[in-house]
Design a protein around this motif. Structure first.
Motif, PDB file in Angstrom:
ATOM      1  N   PHE A  97       0.150   6.484  -6.797  1.00 25.36           N
ATOM      2  CA  PHE A  97      -1.090   7.221  -7.051  1.00 25.36           C
ATOM      3  C   PHE A  97      -0.899   8.707  -6.789  1.00 25.36           C
ATOM      4  CE2 PHE A  97      -3.486   3.110  -6.002  1.00 25.36           C
ATOM      5  CZ  PHE A  97      -3.498   2.738  -7.330  1.00 25.36           C
ATOM      6  N   SER A  98      -0.092   9.029  -5.781  1.00 25.37           N
ATOM      7  CA  SER A  98       0.183  10.431  -5.486  1.00 25.37           C
ATOM      8  C   SER A  98       0.909  11.091  -6.657  1.00 25.37           C
ATOM      9  CB  SER A  98       1.019  10.539  -4.219  1.00 25.37           C
ATOM     10  OG  SER A  98       1.397  11.864  -3.981  1.00 25.37           O
ATOM     11  N   LYS A  99       1.877  10.385  -7.230  1.00 21.07           N
ATOM     12  CA  LYS A  99       2.605  10.936  -8.379  1.00 21.07           C
ATOM     13  C   LYS A  99       1.686  11.086  -9.589  1.00 21.07           C
ATOM     14  CE  LYS A  99       7.216   9.647  -7.041  1.00 21.07           C
ATOM     15  NZ  LYS A  99       7.761  10.938  -6.711  1.00 21.07           N
ATOM     16  N   ILE A 100       0.791  10.123  -9.784  1.00 22.76           N
ATOM     17  CA  ILE A 100      -0.175  10.224 -10.881  1.00 22.76           C
ATOM     18  C   ILE A 100      -1.093  11.431 -10.658  1.00 22.76           C
ATOM     19  CG2 ILE A 100      -2.195   9.112 -11.922  1.00 22.76           C
ATOM     20  CD1 ILE A 100      -0.743   6.440 -11.519  1.00 22.76           C
ATOM     21  N   GLY A 101      -1.508  11.629  -9.406  1.00 22.88           N
ATOM     22  CA  GLY A 101      -2.343  12.787  -9.087  1.00 22.88           C
ATOM     23  C   GLY A 101      -1.618  14.094  -9.339  1.00 22.88           C
ATOM     24  N   GLN A 102      -0.338  14.153  -8.987  1.00 21.81           N
ATOM     25  CA  GLN A 102       0.451  15.353  -9.239  1.00 21.81           C
ATOM     26  C   GLN A 102       0.582  15.594 -10.741  1.00 21.81           C
ATOM     27  OE1 GLN A 102       4.097  14.648  -7.190  1.00 21.81           O
ATOM     28  NE2 GLN A 102       3.229  15.047  -5.158  1.00 21.81           N
ATOM     29  N   LEU A 103       0.769  14.523 -11.507  1.00 29.51           N
ATOM     30  CA  LEU A 103       0.866  14.641 -12.958  1.00 29.51           C
ATOM     31  C   LEU A 103      -0.440  15.184 -13.546  1.00 29.51           C
ATOM     32  CD1 LEU A 103       2.401  14.058 -15.625  1.00 29.51           C
ATOM     33  CD2 LEU A 103       1.327  11.820 -15.588  1.00 29.51           C
ATOM     34  N   ILE A 104      -1.565  14.652 -13.075  1.00 30.02           N
ATOM     35  CA  ILE A 104      -2.862  15.116 -13.568  1.00 30.02           C
ATOM     36  C   ILE A 104      -3.081  16.580 -13.195  1.00 30.02           C
ATOM     37  CG2 ILE A 104      -5.363  14.837 -13.274  1.00 30.02           C
ATOM     38  CD1 ILE A 104      -4.846  11.812 -13.064  1.00 30.02           C
ATOM     39  N   ALA A 105      -2.698  16.958 -11.970  1.00 24.94           N
ATOM     40  CA  ALA A 105      -2.839  18.351 -11.549  1.00 24.94           C
ATOM     41  C   ALA A 105      -1.955  19.269 -12.401  1.00 24.94           C
ATOM     42  CB  ALA A 105      -2.479  18.499 -10.074  1.00 24.94           C
ATOM     43  N   GLY A 106      -0.739  18.822 -12.711  1.00 26.19           N
ATOM     44  CA  GLY A 106       0.148  19.608 -13.561  1.00 26.19           C
ATOM     45  C   GLY A 106      -0.416  19.778 -14.961  1.00 26.19           C
ATOM     46  N   LEU A 107      -0.974  18.701 -15.512  1.00 28.69           N
ATOM     47  CA  LEU A 107      -1.594  18.794 -16.834  1.00 28.69           C
ATOM     48  C   LEU A 107      -2.798  19.730 -16.812  1.00 28.69           C
ATOM     49  CD1 LEU A 107      -1.456  15.086 -18.054  1.00 28.69           C
ATOM     50  CD2 LEU A 107      -0.199  17.030 -18.995  1.00 28.69           C
ATOM     51  N   ALA A 108      -3.575  19.685 -15.728  1.00 28.15           N
ATOM     52  CA  ALA A 108      -4.723  20.579 -15.618  1.00 28.15           C
ATOM     53  C   ALA A 108      -4.269  22.036 -15.566  1.00 28.15           C
ATOM     54  CB  ALA A 108      -5.533  20.234 -14.371  1.00 28.15           C
ATOM     55  N   ARG A 109      -3.205  22.322 -14.809  1.00 33.13           N
ATOM     56  CA  ARG A 109      -2.679  23.690 -14.756  1.00 33.13           C
ATOM     57  C   ARG A 109      -2.188  24.128 -16.128  1.00 33.13           C
ATOM     58  NH1 ARG A 109      -0.741  22.174  -9.738  1.00 33.13           N
ATOM     59  NH2 ARG A 109       1.240  21.517 -10.617  1.00 33.13           N
ATOM     60  N   TYR A 110      -1.482  23.222 -16.831  1.00 34.95           N
ATOM     61  CA  TYR A 110      -0.962  23.554 -18.151  1.00 34.95           C
ATOM     62  C   TYR A 110      -2.090  23.907 -19.115  1.00 34.95           C
ATOM     63  CZ  TYR A 110       0.978  22.930 -22.802  1.00 34.95           C
ATOM     64  OH  TYR A 110       1.325  23.117 -24.106  1.00 34.95           O
ATOM     65  N   PHE A 111      -3.131  23.060 -19.159  1.00 35.26           N
ATOM     66  CA  PHE A 111      -4.234  23.311 -20.079  1.00 35.26           C
ATOM     67  C   PHE A 111      -5.024  24.552 -19.673  1.00 35.26           C
ATOM     68  CE2 PHE A 111      -3.699  18.761 -21.279  1.00 35.26           C
ATOM     69  CZ  PHE A 111      -3.422  19.004 -22.611  1.00 35.26           C
ATOM     70  N   SER A 112      -5.104  24.813 -18.373  1.00 37.96           N
ATOM     71  CA  SER A 112      -5.774  26.022 -17.908  1.00 37.96           C
ATOM     72  C   SER A 112      -5.022  27.260 -18.386  1.00 37.96           C
ATOM     73  CB  SER A 112      -5.854  26.012 -16.386  1.00 37.96           C
ATOM     74  OG  SER A 112      -6.325  27.249 -15.911  1.00 37.96           O
ATOM     75  N   LEU A 171       0.794  -1.217   0.000  1.00 35.31           N
ATOM     76  CA  LEU A 171       0.000   0.000   0.000  1.00 35.31           C
ATOM     77  C   LEU A 171       0.835   1.279   0.000  1.00 35.31           C
ATOM     78  CD1 LEU A 171      -2.801   1.144  -0.066  1.00 35.31           C
ATOM     79  CD2 LEU A 171      -2.849   1.030   2.418  1.00 35.31           C
ATOM     80  N   PRO A 172       1.890   1.390   0.799  1.00 32.75           N
ATOM     81  CA  PRO A 172       2.668   2.624   0.756  1.00 32.75           C
ATOM     82  C   PRO A 172       3.265   2.904  -0.633  1.00 32.75           C
ATOM     83  CG  PRO A 172       3.195   1.424   2.743  1.00 32.75           C
ATOM     84  CD  PRO A 172       2.336   0.532   1.905  1.00 32.75           C
ATOM     85  N   ALA A 173       3.757   1.868  -1.291  1.00 25.93           N
ATOM     86  CA  ALA A 173       4.327   2.058  -2.626  1.00 25.93           C
ATOM     87  C   ALA A 173       3.236   2.456  -3.624  1.00 25.93           C
ATOM     88  CB  ALA A 173       5.029   0.794  -3.085  1.00 25.93           C
ATOM     89  N   LEU A 174       2.103   1.804  -3.537  1.00 30.24           N
ATOM     90  CA  LEU A 174       0.994   2.152  -4.423  1.00 30.24           C
ATOM     91  C   LEU A 174       0.473   3.556  -4.119  1.00 30.24           C
ATOM     92  CD1 LEU A 174      -1.031  -1.166  -4.597  1.00 30.24           C
ATOM     93  CD2 LEU A 174       0.294  -0.100  -6.403  1.00 30.24           C
ATOM     94  N   SER A 175       0.436   3.901  -2.862  1.00 35.94           N
ATOM     95  CA  SER A 175      -0.019   5.233  -2.479  1.00 35.94           C
ATOM     96  C   SER A 175       0.895   6.302  -3.069  1.00 35.94           C
ATOM     97  CB  SER A 175      -0.059   5.346  -0.961  1.00 35.94           C
ATOM     98  OG  SER A 175      -0.379   6.644  -0.567  1.00 35.94           O
ATOM     99  N   GLN A 176       2.195   6.064  -3.017  1.00 33.42           N
ATOM    100  CA  GLN A 176       3.140   7.015  -3.611  1.00 33.42           C
ATOM    101  C   GLN A 176       2.946   7.087  -5.121  1.00 33.42           C
ATOM    102  OE1 GLN A 176       6.970   5.693  -2.339  1.00 33.42           O
ATOM    103  NE2 GLN A 176       6.840   6.746  -0.357  1.00 33.42           N
TER     104      GLN A 176
END
Length: 105
Positions: free
Chosen positions: A50-65, A43-48
């Motif tokens: 998923f956290s990186k995937i979330g950061q990537l999605i947030a970065g893409l959202a900022r870029y497109f915004s 779980l800790p490895a998967l959580s990290q």
């Protein structure tokens, strides 16, 4: 009436985004709950991950915004020029139309 239609379209768009976000996050939440109930230590490895995937999605959202904010003046100017072109074409064709109607009787 136009305001109501606009609000309806915006509400439908936000609802679609919410549903797509729920479709992504719900399986992840079920996976996290399953791992915690089974006591799996991945779980800790998967959580990290998923956290990186979330950061990537947030970065893409900022870029497109930011891209949308930068393109908005260009699109506005283009739509303005298109409207001016259509108005010019309508003004130019009106005398031809009236002449044609006079000839036809």
């Amino acid at each position: 009436m136009k305001v109501a239609v606009g609000l309806t379209v915006i509400t439908a768009g936000v609802a679609a985004l919410a549903l797509s976000l729920a479709a992504v996050l719900a399986p992840l939440a079920v996976l996290k709950l399953t791992f915690s109930l089974l006591g799996i230590s991945l779980l800790p490895a998967l959580s990290q991950g998923f956290s990186k995937i979330g950061q990537l999605i947030a970065g893409l959202a900022r870029y497109f915004s930011q891209l949308g904010v930068r393109l908005l003046p260009v699109l506005s100017q283009g739509l303005s020029k298109t409207g001016q072109l259509i108005a010019g074409l309508a003004r130019a064709s009106l005398p031809l139309l009236t002449t044609g109607l006079r000839v036809m009787g």
